[in-house]
Design a protein around this motif. Sequence first.
Motif, PDB file in Angstrom:
ATOM      1  N   PRO A   1       0.841  -1.207   0.000  1.00 56.87           N
ATOM      2  CA  PRO A   1       0.000   0.000   0.000  1.00 56.87           C
ATOM      3  C   PRO A   1       0.875   1.255   0.000  1.00 56.87           C
ATOM      4  CG  PRO A   1       0.208  -0.838   2.226  1.00 56.87           C
ATOM      5  CD  PRO A   1       0.984  -1.789   1.335  1.00 56.87           C
ATOM      6  N   MET A   2       0.256   2.387   0.080  1.00 59.55           N
ATOM      7  CA  MET A   2       1.017   3.621   0.290  1.00 59.55           C
ATOM      8  C   MET A   2       1.730   3.506   1.630  1.00 59.55           C
ATOM      9  SD  MET A   2       0.725   5.513  -2.335  1.00 59.55           S
ATOM     10  CE  MET A   2       1.370   7.053  -1.680  1.00 59.55           C
ATOM     11  N   LEU A   3       3.017   3.768   1.626  1.00 55.78           N
ATOM     12  CA  LEU A   3       3.821   3.561   2.826  1.00 55.78           C
ATOM     13  C   LEU A   3       4.061   4.869   3.563  1.00 55.78           C
ATOM     14  CD1 LEU A   3       6.454   1.082   1.336  1.00 55.78           C
ATOM     15  CD2 LEU A   3       4.535   0.516   2.843  1.00 55.78           C
ATOM     16  N   PRO A   4       4.195   4.803   4.877  1.00 58.25           N
ATOM     17  CA  PRO A   4       4.497   6.026   5.648  1.00 58.25           C
ATOM     18  C   PRO A   4       5.871   6.587   5.273  1.00 58.25           C
ATOM     19  CG  PRO A   4       3.822   4.209   7.087  1.00 58.25           C
ATOM     20  CD  PRO A   4       4.053   3.622   5.733  1.00 58.25           C
ATOM     21  N   ASP A   5       6.073   7.846   5.517  1.00 52.48           N
ATOM     22  CA  ASP A   5       7.382   8.447   5.298  1.00 52.48           C
ATOM     23  C   ASP A   5       8.431   7.699   6.110  1.00 52.48           C
ATOM     24  OD1 ASP A   5       6.254  10.315   3.661  1.00 52.48           O
ATOM     25  OD2 ASP A   5       6.175  11.904   5.179  1.00 52.48           O
ATOM     26  N   GLY A   6       9.577   7.494   5.517  1.00 49.88           N
ATOM     27  CA  GLY A   6      10.660   6.815   6.209  1.00 49.88           C
ATOM     28  C   GLY A   6      10.705   5.325   6.004  1.00 49.88           C
ATOM     29  N   VAL A   7       9.673   4.747   5.383  1.00 48.49           N
ATOM     30  CA  VAL A   7       9.672   3.310   5.073  1.00 48.49           C
ATOM     31  C   VAL A   7      10.064   3.133   3.614  1.00 48.49           C
ATOM     32  CG1 VAL A   7       8.330   1.185   4.973  1.00 48.49           C
ATOM     33  CG2 VAL A   7       7.896   2.849   6.791  1.00 48.49           C
ATOM     34  N   ARG A   8      11.175   2.465   3.368  1.00 46.33           N
ATOM     35  CA  ARG A   8      11.658   2.278   1.998  1.00 46.33           C
ATOM     36  C   ARG A   8      10.933   1.119   1.318  1.00 46.33           C
ATOM     37  NH1 ARG A   8      16.198   4.407  -0.100  1.00 46.33           N
ATOM     38  NH2 ARG A   8      16.930   2.490  -1.114  1.00 46.33           N
ATOM     39  N   PHE A   9      10.687   1.298   0.045  1.00 51.40           N
ATOM     40  CA  PHE A   9      10.087   0.258  -0.793  1.00 51.40           C
ATOM     41  C   PHE A   9      11.141  -0.180  -1.794  1.00 51.40           C
ATOM     42  CE2 PHE A   9       6.716  -0.467  -4.368  1.00 51.40           C
ATOM     43  CZ  PHE A   9       6.937  -1.832  -4.308  1.00 51.40           C
ATOM     44  N   VAL A  10      11.607  -1.425  -1.637  1.00 52.31           N
ATOM     45  CA  VAL A  10      12.608  -1.995  -2.531  1.00 52.31           C
ATOM     46  C   VAL A  10      11.946  -3.096  -3.345  1.00 52.31           C
ATOM     47  CG1 VAL A  10      14.801  -3.216  -2.693  1.00 52.31           C
ATOM     48  CG2 VAL A  10      14.487  -1.429  -0.962  1.00 52.31           C
TER      49      VAL A  10
END
Length: 409
Positions: free
Chosen positions: A123-132
């Motif tokens: 989903p849309m991730l909170p600020d500071g959570v990286r999506f790799v």
Amino acid sequence: MRGDILFLCHRIPFPPDRGDKIRSYHLLERMAEVAPVHVGCFADDARDMGFAPDMAKLTASQCVLMRDRSRIMAGLKGLAKGQPLLVSLFDHPDLHRWVAKTLAERPIAAVVTYSAQMAHFVPMLPDGVRFVMDFVDFDSAKYAAYGAQGSGPMAWINRREGRMLLDFERKVAERADLCAFVSEAEAALFRRESGLGPDRIVGIDNGVALDFFDPSADFPAVDRPDGRLLVFTGQMDYRPNVEAVESFARETLPAIRARCPQALFAIVGRNPTKSVQALAALPGVIVTGAVPDVRGWLAAADVVVAPLRIARGIQNKVLEAMAMARPVVASPQAAEGIDARDGEHLLIAADPGQEAETLLALLADPTRAACLGHAARSRMEERYRWSATLAKLPDMLFGSPGAADMRAA
């Protein structure tokens, strides 16, 4: 301070006993060394589900679901929703709920998604959570190639899948902080298609378990048939493997046996399709089905062949054969992405005619075959240890400086 990792896989990343599981298993193992890992994945069957308790030794929490949607149902839903078949095929409301719960309750700092079909769970991730996003292979290119080869309804389906999946891959890449492919060649191809640069699209090479795939290791020998043995290994319900062995058995092997009647071709791998099983009726062809340890067949081979016509990324079967110090004859497609030189570490042959001539020359020159095998093993030791190929994975996950420079020197 580093937090936890959420790892989403289309197939349970345990144990490393088939191509896609090899990479995901080693990623999981490496990630578990640096942070707690929460794994959400699918099982293909009861055998896969049975591995969940063993995988729990590497995970902080996990959700393993049986994938029960048929290709027909997935296709119908994909058409109705205007989404790729792969995305529809790998969908489950329980996994969506588990992902949301894990993100809400755990200190997730990085979400790692393995293969494009799992990206829709992010989903849309909170600020500071990286999506790799580890795409592994450029899958849309594979489906486009299938569609270009054939005709009729399946060719149309594959062409549609190629178009839809490419659009999906581009959109996922735009969302992700970093995208990885299994080789620099795949990464470069996707950069051209997506317009994104090397700061966003990187190659992370596969490795090979050199202590396991070692000709001096202790493993059970096979009852080697008399003759000059050519071996192919792989999952034998995977279309590129099926097409490769059918071509080799029906076109290349007869040309070899016309001049070397003792030549045999062993097809080694689980779940052979009916068309693969039928090849055992041809002169000189052996179909083993699943074997407890592929190393015995590799060690017994005079030459290992990889005659794939459609291939993406790095072929683990080639790395494993080279690690076992076997001479390898591969198609250009199977060799692409492997950092090895034609004529020094392996031999490349582009079509059945070249395969037959190359293999006949190699079978007639055991000294050259042995030298090629030794050079292959040395190259794997120099270049393809998992500890080297995944050395910078923590930087990639947590955004440290130099995270985009992922390729081993």
